[in-house]
Enzyme design. Structure first.
Site, mmCIF file in Angstrom:
data_model
loop_
_atom_site.group_PDB
_atom_site.id
_atom_site.type_symbol
_atom_site.label_atom_id
_atom_site.label_comp_id
_atom_site.label_asym_id
_atom_site.label_seq_id
_atom_site.Cartn_x
_atom_site.Cartn_y
_atom_site.Cartn_z
ATOM 1 N N ASP A 145 0.820 -1.222 0.000
ATOM 2 C CA ASP A 145 0.000 0.000 0.000
ATOM 3 C C ASP A 145 0.858 1.278 0.000
ATOM 4 O O ASP A 145 0.686 2.153 0.875
ATOM 5 C CB ASP A 145 -0.909 0.023 1.242
ATOM 6 N N GLU A 202 -11.603 -0.084 -2.942
ATOM 7 C CA GLU A 202 -10.770 0.452 -1.849
ATOM 8 C C GLU A 202 -9.576 1.176 -2.451
ATOM 9 O O GLU A 202 -9.425 1.271 -3.671
ATOM 10 C CB GLU A 202 -10.289 -0.674 -0.920
#
Ligand code: FUB
Length: 351
Positions: free
Chosen positions: A30, A243
């Site tokens: 991420d 997301e």
């Protein structure tokens, strides 16, 4: 896409990969990248093996701290600045320190991060430092009215900052309606999602207050429309938001990019305001090995880069990922050229 990748020849996959892991001594994911004062800073998740089995709530993502990394150039050495924040130093948080982001204002640095509170509800917190690499000191409470996961902070040209956030399934976005959390069917990742024919859920966006510590307004939906001006539908799994929202501005347009989750694409939509509405434009990155795909887009010395992750370093373990970077290119009309992470590799094997 499964959690098992025994059928993949990882040596072959690695020879086809367009980029190599930036960090190999720990697992990272991420990556939120920023260019502050002539240096690249990356704020990723720090993946660990917490011994939890894979499930669709993301219970296997048991991260507990953050490390910040810096680089002088995209192909330069990567420095690990050590632990920047640990869950034990965040009063309101119990576990699962998922994808963070950070930004700078007036010489101070603000780290935004999601974690489950002591009731198992994802909230977003903020921690402050005088240095881009931390250590960061967390506020005692999560941001008021915050919920769900994957905060991404965007600074607009007028000096306003906006926080984008949200994620489906284990990210709990679908459990929130009108400011209330629905705790029914707690073990179901898909309970409370809209029906396939209903408008899809979207990322949330809120302007931040001058002090960067609170929302300046109630978060609103960053609506994504199709080519006919209609909201993308919940059943449109290859295009709808799941997301990992990210915002950047290119030639005056706002680019909202995100992961489609269970269909494993990075996609984007463009608009004329940081709030949208945004019109769906296409895919940025094809599926990577590992269930999740998550990214950031950063301009460095007049070139644009996609920071992303895959699970190649752990030979396919979804919860043990590695951050990567590759150049991102625009066509004349502002569309983003789609990137194949492993050209020549049979991508059906990844799904
Ligand atoms: O790293 C944990 C979660 O996986 C992130 O919050 C999601 O975006 C996905 O990458």
């Amino acid at each position: 896409m499964a959690d098992e990748f025994d059928h993949i020849d990882f040596e072959e996959l690695n020879t086809k990969a367009i980029s190599q892991p930036l960090v190999t001594h720990i697992y990272t994911a991420d990556p939120s990248a920023h260019y502050f004062n002539g240096k690249i800073y990356i704020y990723p998740s720090h993946d660990i093996d917490g011994g939890e089995a894979f499930d669709d709530l993301g219970s296997h993502f048991k991260m507990r701290d953050y490390h910040v990394f810096s680089m002088d150039s995209v192909d330069g050495d990567v420095t690990d600045h050590g632990v920047a924040l640990d869950v034990d130093n965040v009063k309101w948080a119990a576990k699962q320190m998922w994808a963070p982001d950070a930004h700078e204002k007036d010489g101070k640095y603000y780290l935004y991060f999601p974690a489950k509170d002591h009731e198992g509800i994802f909230r977003i917190g903020v921690a402050v430092s005088d240095h881009p690499t931390g250590p960061f000191v967390a506020q005692p409470e999560a941001i008021k009215e915050s919920f769900s996961i994957d905060p991404a902070v965007f600074k607009d040209d007028d000096g306003s900052y906006y926080l984008y956030f949200g994620g489906l399934w284990g990210g709990q976005l679908q459990r929130w309606r009108n400011g209330f959390y629905n705790s029914e069917q707690a073990e179901s990742p898909t309970a409370h999602l809209p029906e396939d024919h209903e408008p899809a859920l979207t990322a949330m966006v809120a302007k931040l207050k001058e002090d960067m510590l609170e929302f300046d307004e109630t978060p609103v939906n960053a609506l994504i429309l199709d080519e006919n001006g209609e909201p993308l539908l919940a059943g449109d799994n290859e295009r709808r938001f799941f997301e990992g929202a990210w915002m950047h501005k290119y030639k005056g347009k706002y680019y909202l990019s995100y992961s489609t989750g269970d269909t494993h694409f990075l996609c984007y939509a463009t608009g004329d305001s940081p709030y949208g509405p945004f019109t769906y434009r296409g895919q940025i990155l094809g599926p990577v090995v590992g269930w999740t795909t998550h990214h950031s887009i950063c301009e460095i010395k007049n070139k644009w880069y996609l920071f992303y992750h895959d699970s190649i370093l752990s030979e396919g373990k979804t919860h043990l990922r590695c951050i990567k970077v590759t150049e991102l290119e625009y066509e004349e009309d502002g569309t983003i050229r789609m990137i194949d992470p492993y050209p020549g590799f049979d991508s059906d094997k990844l799904i």
